[in-house]
Write a protein that holds these residues in place. Structure first.
Motif, mmCIF file in Angstrom:
data_model
loop_
_atom_site.group_PDB
_atom_site.id
_atom_site.type_symbol
_atom_site.label_atom_id
_atom_site.label_comp_id
_atom_site.label_asym_id
_atom_site.label_seq_id
_atom_site.Cartn_x
_atom_site.Cartn_y
_atom_site.Cartn_z
ATOM 1 N N LYS A 287 15.127 31.895 -47.743
ATOM 2 C CA LYS A 287 14.085 32.299 -48.682
ATOM 3 C C LYS A 287 14.712 33.046 -49.855
ATOM 4 N N ILE A 288 14.207 32.749 -51.057
ATOM 5 C CA ILE A 288 14.647 33.455 -52.258
ATOM 6 C C ILE A 288 13.553 34.433 -52.651
ATOM 7 N N ASN A 289 13.884 35.707 -52.701
ATOM 8 C CA ASN A 289 12.918 36.757 -53.022
ATOM 9 C C ASN A 289 12.940 37.089 -54.517
ATOM 10 N N ASN A 290 11.749 37.259 -55.058
ATOM 11 C CA ASN A 290 11.564 37.727 -56.442
ATOM 12 C C ASN A 290 12.372 36.946 -57.471
ATOM 13 N N PRO A 291 12.218 35.609 -57.533
ATOM 14 C CA PRO A 291 12.932 34.856 -58.580
ATOM 15 C C PRO A 291 12.459 35.291 -59.971
ATOM 16 N N SER A 292 13.405 35.472 -60.888
ATOM 17 C CA SER A 292 13.060 35.914 -62.240
ATOM 18 C C SER A 292 14.003 35.240 -63.251
ATOM 19 N N LYS A 293 13.741 35.461 -64.534
ATOM 20 C CA LYS A 293 14.532 34.870 -65.621
ATOM 21 C C LYS A 293 14.660 33.370 -65.434
ATOM 22 N N ILE A 294 13.513 32.702 -65.191
ATOM 23 C CA ILE A 294 13.511 31.261 -64.906
ATOM 24 C C ILE A 294 13.696 30.479 -66.200
ATOM 25 N N VAL A 295 14.634 29.538 -66.184
ATOM 26 C CA VAL A 295 14.934 28.710 -67.354
ATOM 27 C C VAL A 295 15.003 27.252 -66.913
ATOM 28 N N ARG A 296 14.344 26.372 -67.658
ATOM 29 C CA ARG A 296 14.458 24.929 -67.391
ATOM 30 C C ARG A 296 15.786 24.420 -67.934
ATOM 31 N N LYS A 297 16.451 23.559 -67.140
ATOM 32 C CA LYS A 297 17.760 23.037 -67.587
ATOM 33 C C LYS A 297 17.616 21.627 -68.153
ATOM 34 N N ALA B 47 15.832 25.596 -49.980
ATOM 35 C CA ALA B 47 15.356 26.973 -49.846
ATOM 36 C C ALA B 47 13.903 27.022 -50.322
ATOM 37 N N TRP B 48 13.263 28.167 -50.128
ATOM 38 C CA TRP B 48 11.867 28.280 -50.532
ATOM 39 C C TRP B 48 11.600 29.671 -51.085
ATOM 40 N N CYS B 49 10.499 29.788 -51.810
ATOM 41 C CA CYS B 49 10.095 31.080 -52.350
ATOM 42 C C CYS B 49 8.582 31.087 -52.519
ATOM 43 N N SER B 50 8.000 32.255 -52.625
ATOM 44 C CA SER B 50 6.557 32.369 -52.847
ATOM 45 C C SER B 50 6.216 31.853 -54.244
ATOM 46 N N HIS B 51 5.060 31.177 -54.336
ATOM 47 C CA HIS B 51 4.606 30.703 -55.647
ATOM 48 C C HIS B 51 3.907 31.875 -56.337
ATOM 49 N N GLY C 48 17.747 35.970 -58.397
ATOM 50 C CA GLY C 48 16.989 36.360 -57.222
ATOM 51 C C GLY C 48 17.898 36.791 -56.084
ATOM 52 N N LYS C 49 17.283 37.244 -54.991
ATOM 53 C CA LYS C 49 18.018 37.598 -53.780
ATOM 54 C C LYS C 49 17.693 36.579 -52.696
ATOM 55 N N ILE C 50 18.689 36.205 -51.900
ATOM 56 C CA ILE C 50 18.489 35.191 -50.867
ATOM 57 C C ILE C 50 18.661 35.821 -49.480
ATOM 58 N N VAL C 51 17.768 35.428 -48.564
ATOM 59 C CA VAL C 51 17.842 35.895 -47.183
ATOM 60 C C VAL C 51 17.641 34.714 -46.249
ATOM 61 N N LYS C 52 18.097 34.857 -45.022
ATOM 62 C CA LYS C 52 17.888 33.796 -44.034
ATOM 63 C C LYS C 52 16.507 33.980 -43.424
ATOM 64 N N LYS C 53 15.585 33.109 -43.753
ATOM 65 C CA LYS C 53 14.221 33.174 -43.229
ATOM 66 C C LYS C 53 13.613 31.780 -43.258
#
Length: 250
Positions: A240-250, A191-195, A214-219
Motif C-alpha cells: 500500500k502507498i500512503n498519502n500519494p502527493s505531487k502527482i504528475v502525468r507522464k 500496489a494500491w492506495c486510497s482514492h 509517497g510512503k510504501i508499506v506491506k499491506k
C-alpha cells in the motif's frame, strides 16, 4: 477449427451477485454501443450482443442488461448481466473482458493438474524441481524504504476495498508496474492506495502513467464486500502507498 458451445445453465454451479435495487438501463442501441465500447468489450463495427461468462468447469453465454454506477462522481461501473435462465448478476467490466480470452481459466487447470501430480509423489521416484519453481523460491524480499520516496506507475483499476473499522467499502486505486525511483530503482509490481480527495482532483484515467511521492508499506488489499470480481489481478496487491502527493502525468 473447433467450435465452442455454451454449457446448459445450472444455477447451483454459478455464484450470482444480484444488483442492489434499481440499476441503469440503456436508453437505446446507440447508448448500448457507446457504453460497451467504453468498457472495452467490443471493437467491431457491429457491437457484440453476447459474451462468455467462464468458470473453471463451464462457460455460459450472457447479455448485458444494464449497469450500476458507484463512487462519489458516479464514474465507476458494475455491469448487470443476464444468464440464459433469467438470473441476473453483477460483474466488473474488466473481469468480463478477461473472460472473453481463450486463455481464461487455463492457469487454474494447470494448477489442479500439478496438485494431482503431487498427490502421486509417494509412489514415484523423486524428480528435479522445475526451473520456474526454483526461480520463485529464490526471489528476494523487497527492502522497503521507511521515508517518503518518489514513484512511477500505471493506473490499472479502480475498485472497492472493505474497511473493517467503519464497516463499509472504500474506494481504492490499483497501480501496476510500480517502481521506486532512486539510485538503484526498486520494482514493486502491483500496489494500491486510497482514492483520496487529492487523487480525485487529478481525475486519473485507466492506463495512464503517473509519477508521485509517497510512503510504501506491506499491506494486502482487502476484498470489497460483495464485489469479489474487483480483485482479479495478475499478482496479489500486497503493498500500500500512503498519502500519494505531487502527482504528475507522464
Amino acid at each position: 477449427m473447433a467450435i465452442t458451445y455454451p454449457h446448459i445453465e445450472e444455477s447451483d454451479l454459478t455464484h450470482y451477485i444480484s444488483p442492489k435495487g434499481e440499476y441503469q438501463l440503456f436508453q437505446d442501441e446507440d447508448h448500448y454501443a457507446e457504453k460497451v465500447r467504453e468498457w472495452g468489450l467490443s471493437s467491431t463495427k457491429e457491437v457484440k450482443k453476447e459474451f462468455w461468462y467462464k468458470d473453471k468447469t463451464y462457460q455460459r453465454l450472457v447479455t448485458i442488461k444494464g449497469y450500476e454506477e458507484f463512487g462519489v462522481s458516479k464514474t465507476f461501473n458494475t455491469l448487470v448481466i443476464e444468464f440464459q435462465d433469467g438470473h441476473l448478476s453483477c460483474i466488473l467490466p474488466d473481469y468480463l473482458k478477461d473472460m472473453q480470452s481463450s486463455n481464461f481459466g487455463k492457469e487454474d487447470k494447470v494448477n489442479k493438474a500439478d496438485a494431482e501430480e503431487r498427490s502421486l509423489s509417494s509412489t514415484r521416484p523423486a524428480e528435479k524441481p522445475k526451473a520456474e519453481n526454483i526461480k520463485k523460491a529464490e526471489r528476494p524480499k523487497l527492502e522497503l524504504p521507511v521515508e517518503k520516496v518518489h514513484f512511477t506507475g500505471i493506473v490499472k483499476q479502480f475498485a472497492l476495498s472493505w474497511n473493517h473499522f467503519n464497516e463499509e467499502n472504500d474506494e481504492v486505486v490499483v497501480l501496476d508496474q510500480v517502481q521506486i525511483d532512486q539510485e538503484n530503482p526498486i520494482d514493486v509490481g502491483i500496489a494500491w492506495c486510497s482514492h483520496s480527495k487529492t487523487l480525485k482532483k487529478v481525475e486519473l484515467q485507466l492506463g495512464e502513467r503517473i509519477e508521485f511521492d509517497g510512503k510504501i508499506v506491506k499491506k494486502k488489499l482487502p476484498k470489497g464486500k460483495e464485489v469479489e470480481e474487483a480483485f482479479i489481478l495478475d499478482e496479489p496487491a500486497s503493498f500500500k502507498i500512503n498519502n500519494p502527493s505531487k502527482i504528475v502525468r507522464k
